[in-house]
Write a protein that holds these residues in place. Structure first.
Motif, short mmCIF file in Angstrom:
data_model
loop_
_atom_site.label_atom_id
_atom_site.label_comp_id
_atom_site.label_asym_id
_atom_site.label_seq_id
_atom_site.Cartn_x
_atom_site.Cartn_y
_atom_site.Cartn_z
N THR A 7 -7.99 0.56 -3.95
CA THR A 7 -7.23 -0.63 -3.57
C THR A 7 -7.48 -0.96 -2.11
N TRP A 8 -7.28 -2.23 -1.80
CA TRP A 8 -7.46 -2.70 -0.44
C TRP A 8 -6.40 -3.74 -0.15
N ASN A 9 -5.71 -3.57 0.94
CA ASN A 9 -4.66 -4.50 1.35
C ASN A 9 -5.16 -5.32 2.52
N PRO A 10 -5.48 -6.61 2.29
CA PRO A 10 -6.07 -7.41 3.37
C PRO A 10 -5.09 -7.77 4.49
N VAL A 11 -3.78 -7.59 4.26
CA VAL A 11 -2.78 -7.95 5.28
C VAL A 11 -2.12 -6.72 5.86
N ALA A 12 -2.66 -5.54 5.58
CA ALA A 12 -2.04 -4.31 6.09
C ALA A 12 -2.12 -4.24 7.61
N TYR A 13 -3.14 -4.87 8.20
CA TYR A 13 -3.32 -4.77 9.65
C TYR A 13 -2.23 -5.52 10.41
N ILE A 14 -1.46 -6.39 9.74
CA ILE A 14 -0.35 -7.08 10.40
C ILE A 14 0.99 -6.49 9.98
N GLY A 15 0.94 -5.32 9.33
CA GLY A 15 2.17 -4.60 9.01
C GLY A 15 2.73 -4.84 7.63
N ILE A 16 2.05 -5.63 6.80
CA ILE A 16 2.52 -5.89 5.43
C ILE A 16 1.81 -4.90 4.51
N THR A 17 2.55 -3.90 4.07
CA THR A 17 1.94 -2.82 3.29
C THR A 17 2.47 -2.74 1.87
N HIS A 18 3.19 -3.74 1.42
CA HIS A 18 3.74 -3.71 0.05
C HIS A 18 2.60 -3.70 -0.96
#
Length: 278
Positions: A7-18
């Motif tokens: 899996t890859w979370n494209p918005v994790a770098y801005i703190g959104i890890t859901h």
């Protein structure tokens, strides 16, 4: 290998890890591979069309004409924007379904997110075409039915009480039929998505069971090669089913598009005719 590695979370770098924003990296890779194949096929098609006397040009032209025939049979004509939509949907789904024929790759369409994305694309394109054809109010009138004409013979003071009653009945009818019409349109979206997902996912399961069955014994592997079972399974689920599911999705999308556009065109024609007599 854990699910997290896929899996890859494209918005994790801005703190959104859901986990809602997690993307399946394997499906992303397979989708980009499918886009790469489409790009190569497009270049080959352009190359073939540049040589009109060749067999490749004849085959390419026949394929392109089949898309226009699909739109023509459903709509009675073939506007360019509808032709582009139907042909794009068919080619993309077919390539995604047939991607399993390439070593190490699987079908992106066996992932429910992919099929729902395709369903949403069709849903929004169909209804945006309806709004474009007849306008917002005209298209919404197809959802909220108001069958009673307030003043069928022209305005008159005597007809006001009957018009008020008809107006109330129209509001009640619209409030009753509107949710069912909207639910019916959403059902089309769900059925398109689940039909494609179910068939492709089921085919991948059958193919996996077959590979697992023959991999446990060298006798099974030899028999599968001798009798061509590997080739039969690959051609059936890799080409035949890929074509059938792409065709079904495209023809249903064309049908929904035709229903939306023709209803509004008939309504617009009737409105224009009525205005011309005023």
């Amino acid at each position: 290998m854990s699910d997290h590695t896929h899996t890859w979370n494209p918005v994790a770098y801005i703190g959104i890890t859901h986990s809602f924003f997690d993307l399946n990296s394997e499906v992303l890779i397979q989708t980009w591979c499918a886009l790469g194949v489409i790009f190569i096929v497009a270049l080959l098609g352009r190359y073939a069309l540049a040589r009109p006397e060749t067999l490749a040009c004849h085959v390419t032209t026949s394929v392109l004409r089949s898309f226009s025939g699909m739109v023509q049979q459903s709509l009675g004509r073939c506007p360019v924007r509808y032709y582009y939509f139907v042909s794009s949907i068919f080619i993309y789904i077919f390539i995604c379904n047939a991607l399993v024929l390439l070593p190490g790759l699987e079908e992106p369409t066996k992932d429910l997110n992919t099929t729902f994305a395709l369903g949403f694309c069709t849903f929004f394109y169909v209804h945006s075409s309806g709004f474009r054809t007849h306008g917002i109010l005209g298209y919404l009138s197809e959802f909220f039915k108001m069958p009673f004409v307030l003043f069928p013979n022209g305005f008159s003071v005597i007809g006001i009480p009957a018009a008020l009653l008809k107006g109330i009945l129209n509001i009640l009818m619209a409030a009753f039929t509107g949710p069912f019409e909207i639910l019916g349109k959403l059902t089309n979206l769900v059925s398109l998505s689940l039909r494609l997902f179910g068939n492709i996912f089921g085919g991948s399961i059958i193919g996996g069971l077959f590979k697992g069955a023959i991999s446990t014994s060298w006798v099974g592997q030899v028999l599968a090669i001798v009798f061509g079972l590997n080739l039969i399974i690959a051609l059936f689920f890799g080409l035949f089913e890929a074509y059938i599911q792409a065709f079904v999705f495209s023809i249903l999308s064309t049908t929904y598009l035709t229903m939306a556009v023709q209803e509004n065109e008939e309504h617009a024609t009737a409105t224009h005719a009525g205005n011309s007599h005023v």
